[in-house]
Scaffold this motif. Structure first.
Motif, PDB file in Angstrom:
ATOM      1  N   ALA A  24       0.828  -1.206   0.000  1.00  0.00           N
ATOM      2  CA  ALA A  24       0.000   0.000   0.000  1.00  0.00           C
ATOM      3  C   ALA A  24       0.864   1.257   0.000  1.00  0.00           C
ATOM      4  O   ALA A  24       0.542   2.242  -0.674  1.00  0.00           O
ATOM      5  N   LEU A  25       1.958   1.240   0.736  1.00  0.00           N
ATOM      6  CA  LEU A  25       2.860   2.385   0.765  1.00  0.00           C
ATOM      7  C   LEU A  25       3.419   2.670  -0.629  1.00  0.00           C
ATOM      8  O   LEU A  25       3.510   3.833  -1.046  1.00  0.00           O
ATOM      9  N   CYS A  26       3.764   1.634  -1.363  1.00  0.00           N
ATOM     10  CA  CYS A  26       4.277   1.826  -2.730  1.00  0.00           C
ATOM     11  C   CYS A  26       3.221   2.492  -3.608  1.00  0.00           C
ATOM     12  O   CYS A  26       3.531   3.402  -4.390  1.00  0.00           O
ATOM     13  N   ARG A  27       1.991   2.062  -3.489  1.00  0.00           N
ATOM     14  CA  ARG A  27       0.925   2.673  -4.284  1.00  0.00           C
ATOM     15  C   ARG A  27       0.720   4.128  -3.888  1.00  0.00           C
ATOM     16  O   ARG A  27       0.449   4.977  -4.734  1.00  0.00           O
ATOM     17  N   LEU A  28       0.827   4.410  -2.602  1.00  0.00           N
ATOM     18  CA  LEU A  28       0.689   5.784  -2.136  1.00  0.00           C
ATOM     19  C   LEU A  28       1.793   6.665  -2.717  1.00  0.00           C
ATOM     20  O   LEU A  28       1.523   7.762  -3.227  1.00  0.00           O
ATOM     21  N   ILE A  29       3.019   6.213  -2.654  1.00  0.00           N
ATOM     22  CA  ILE A  29       4.143   6.996  -3.168  1.00  0.00           C
ATOM     23  C   ILE A  29       3.989   7.235  -4.670  1.00  0.00           C
ATOM     24  O   ILE A  29       4.314   8.314  -5.180  1.00  0.00           O
ATOM     25  N   GLU A  30       3.454   6.261  -5.381  1.00  0.00           N
ATOM     26  CA  GLU A  30       3.251   6.416  -6.830  1.00  0.00           C
ATOM     27  C   GLU A  30       2.300   7.560  -7.139  1.00  0.00           C
ATOM     28  O   GLU A  30       2.402   8.197  -8.202  1.00  0.00           O
ATOM     29  N   GLN A  31       1.393   7.872  -6.224  1.00  0.00           N
ATOM     30  CA  GLN A  31       0.452   8.967  -6.464  1.00  0.00           C
ATOM     31  C   GLN A  31       1.147  10.320  -6.489  1.00  0.00           C
ATOM     32  O   GLN A  31       0.567  11.315  -6.947  1.00  0.00           O
ATOM     33  N   GLU A  63      12.395   9.050   0.693  1.00  0.00           N
ATOM     34  CA  GLU A  63      13.553   8.228   0.333  1.00  0.00           C
ATOM     35  C   GLU A  63      13.880   7.218   1.427  1.00  0.00           C
ATOM     36  O   GLU A  63      14.317   6.108   1.143  1.00  0.00           O
ATOM     37  N   LEU A  64      13.650   7.600   2.674  1.00  0.00           N
ATOM     38  CA  LEU A  64      13.885   6.652   3.768  1.00  0.00           C
ATOM     39  C   LEU A  64      12.909   5.496   3.668  1.00  0.00           C
ATOM     40  O   LEU A  64      13.285   4.330   3.834  1.00  0.00           O
ATOM     41  N   TYR A  65      11.639   5.798   3.404  1.00  0.00           N
ATOM     42  CA  TYR A  65      10.655   4.731   3.229  1.00  0.00           C
ATOM     43  C   TYR A  65      11.069   3.794   2.106  1.00  0.00           C
ATOM     44  O   TYR A  65      10.990   2.567   2.230  1.00  0.00           O
ATOM     45  N   LEU A  66      11.505   4.364   0.987  1.00  0.00           N
ATOM     46  CA  LEU A  66      11.890   3.534  -0.158  1.00  0.00           C
ATOM     47  C   LEU A  66      13.082   2.643   0.184  1.00  0.00           C
ATOM     48  O   LEU A  66      13.126   1.473  -0.203  1.00  0.00           O
ATOM     49  N   SER A  67      14.042   3.184   0.920  1.00  0.00           N
ATOM     50  CA  SER A  67      15.206   2.381   1.287  1.00  0.00           C
ATOM     51  C   SER A  67      14.825   1.261   2.245  1.00  0.00           C
ATOM     52  O   SER A  67      15.386   0.162   2.189  1.00  0.00           O
ATOM     53  N   GLY A  72      15.023  -1.787  -5.261  1.00  0.00           N
ATOM     54  CA  GLY A  72      14.181  -2.105  -6.410  1.00  0.00           C
ATOM     55  C   GLY A  72      12.774  -2.549  -6.077  1.00  0.00           C
ATOM     56  O   GLY A  72      11.999  -2.862  -6.986  1.00  0.00           O
ATOM     57  N   THR A  73      12.401  -2.564  -4.794  1.00  0.00           N
ATOM     58  CA  THR A  73      11.079  -3.071  -4.417  1.00  0.00           C
ATOM     59  C   THR A  73       9.961  -2.134  -4.863  1.00  0.00           C
ATOM     60  O   THR A  73       8.937  -2.580  -5.393  1.00  0.00           O
ATOM     61  N   TYR A  74      10.152  -0.840  -4.665  1.00  0.00           N
ATOM     62  CA  TYR A  74       9.106   0.106  -5.063  1.00  0.00           C
ATOM     63  C   TYR A  74       8.778  -0.039  -6.548  1.00  0.00           C
ATOM     64  O   TYR A  74       7.604  -0.165  -6.933  1.00  0.00           O
ATOM     65  N   GLY A  75       9.798  -0.034  -7.392  1.00  0.00           N
ATOM     66  CA  GLY A  75       9.563  -0.161  -8.826  1.00  0.00           C
ATOM     67  C   GLY A  75       8.855  -1.444  -9.187  1.00  0.00           C
ATOM     68  O   GLY A  75       7.898  -1.452  -9.978  1.00  0.00           O
ATOM     69  N   ALA A  76       9.297  -2.558  -8.605  1.00  0.00           N
ATOM     70  CA  ALA A  76       8.675  -3.850  -8.907  1.00  0.00           C
ATOM     71  C   ALA A  76       7.224  -3.895  -8.434  1.00  0.00           C
ATOM     72  O   ALA A  76       6.349  -4.434  -9.122  1.00  0.00           O
ATOM     73  N   GLN A  77       6.956  -3.309  -7.281  1.00  0.00           N
ATOM     74  CA  GLN A  77       5.595  -3.327  -6.739  1.00  0.00           C
ATOM     75  C   GLN A  77       4.631  -2.533  -7.610  1.00  0.00           C
ATOM     76  O   GLN A  77       3.530  -2.994  -7.930  1.00  0.00           O
ATOM     77  N   VAL A  78       5.016  -1.320  -7.991  1.00  0.00           N
ATOM     78  CA  VAL A  78       4.076  -0.499  -8.757  1.00  0.00           C
ATOM     79  C   VAL A  78       3.926  -1.018 -10.187  1.00  0.00           C
ATOM     80  O   VAL A  78       2.854  -0.883 -10.792  1.00  0.00           O
TER      81      VAL A  78
END
Length: 295
Positions: A24-31, A63-67, A72-78
């Motif tokens: 869910a956090l990845c989807r939020l950041i994508e917004q 950036e801390l959340y992404l780390s 590469g998790t954020y990119g793969a998730q979205v």
């Protein structure tokens, strides 16, 4: 717009699983991406996370959340979210009116995809995670014609029994969405689920994610596994994986035909490059699409 309804009794929990929260956090950041470069719109996801996280995800803490999610998790998730959105859209536009989301976590498709306006959605998940979601979305109207939440444990409860009790019309095609789940199940549960799905009427389909077996057994190392596996093994261990070369054969043994199997290279080509997105991707997980063959 439809109101969601809750199936069997669920239990309370103060927060969702780490896995559901991360997705869910990845989807939020994508917004936070400019609309022209955004992979998908999810106006609902902020309701599922605490206000502090929502506020910080669009600020200097991003950036801390992404780390914390791992390389590469954020990119793969979205990217996987966009791919599955495309599958859902294509099949529902093609006439499928029943969607079953297995291990739904904090999935929001029933609340954000207009194409589901003529479809019935069943969401299955562990009671605690599902109750958290239901409470957070209680006042949010669904875009799907109907959404039913069914608390269940796929590791112990036969899927066919759960679907029958939920009133799924087994004589009509069904799209099964199984995202971010298989790695947490024992192999026997994965196989029994595939057997149930394979017994659906021809024209039914399954889109699911799987972790590559080499990541599960440690025979292949990458920056992501070096960072994240110790934490996962301690909290939400991964049990099941597949080598891409064996996916088709496994599906075939349950009456399913492999249509597509995508990962890092395909995501880059299909989504990142056309949008001019420069986003890190790992190659830990893949997404496969299969259809139920005619007998």
């Amino acid at each position: 717009m439809a109101r969601a309804r809750l199936g069997r009794k669920a239990h309370r929990r103060t927060r969702p699983s780490r896995t559901a929260w991360g997705a869910a956090l990845c989807r939020l950041i994508e917004q936070g991406q400019p609309p022209a470069a955004r992979l998908f719109n999810d106006p609902v996801v902020g309701r599922l996370l605490d206000p502090r996280t929502v506020a910080m995800a669009d600020g200097p803490m991003r950036e801390l959340y992404l780390s914390e999610l791992g390389s590469g998790t954020y990119g793969a998730q979205v990217m996987r979210t966009r791919y599955i959105d495309d599958v859902v859209t294509g099949l529902v536009e093609g006439g499928t009116t029943q969607v079953v989301i297995l291990g739904a976590g904090l999935d929001t498709r029933a609340f954000r995809l207009p194409v589901l306006a003529g479809a019935t959605v069943l969401e299955l998940d562990l009671p605690a995670t599902q109750q958290y979601k239901v409470e957070r979305l209680r006042d949010v109207p669904a875009l799907a014609a109907q959404v039913t939440f069914i608390p269940t444990d796929l590791a112990t409860e036969p899927l066919a029994d759960v679907l029958d009790a939920a009133g799924l019309e087994r004589a009509k095609p069904v799209l099964f969405v199984w995202e971010g789940v298989t790695q947490y199940l024992p192999e026997a549960a994965v196989r029994s689920t595939l057997a149930c799905i394979g017994a659906s009427v021809p024209g039914s389909a399954l889109v699911f994610t799987y972790v590559r077996r080499s990541i599960i057994d440690g025979s292949e190392r990458d920056p992501w596994s070096d960072e994240e596996r110790p934490r996962l093994d301690a909290s939400e261990p991964w049990l099941f994986g597949l080598a891409p070369a064996e996916v088709g054969g496994l599906l075939d043994s349950y009456g399913l035909g492999l249509v597509d199997d995508v990962g890092k290279a395909e995501f880059q080509c299909r989504y990142a490059d056309p949008l001019g997105r420069h986003v890190a991707l790992n190659d830990v997980e893949r997404v496969a699409l299969a259809v139920v063959r005619a007998a």
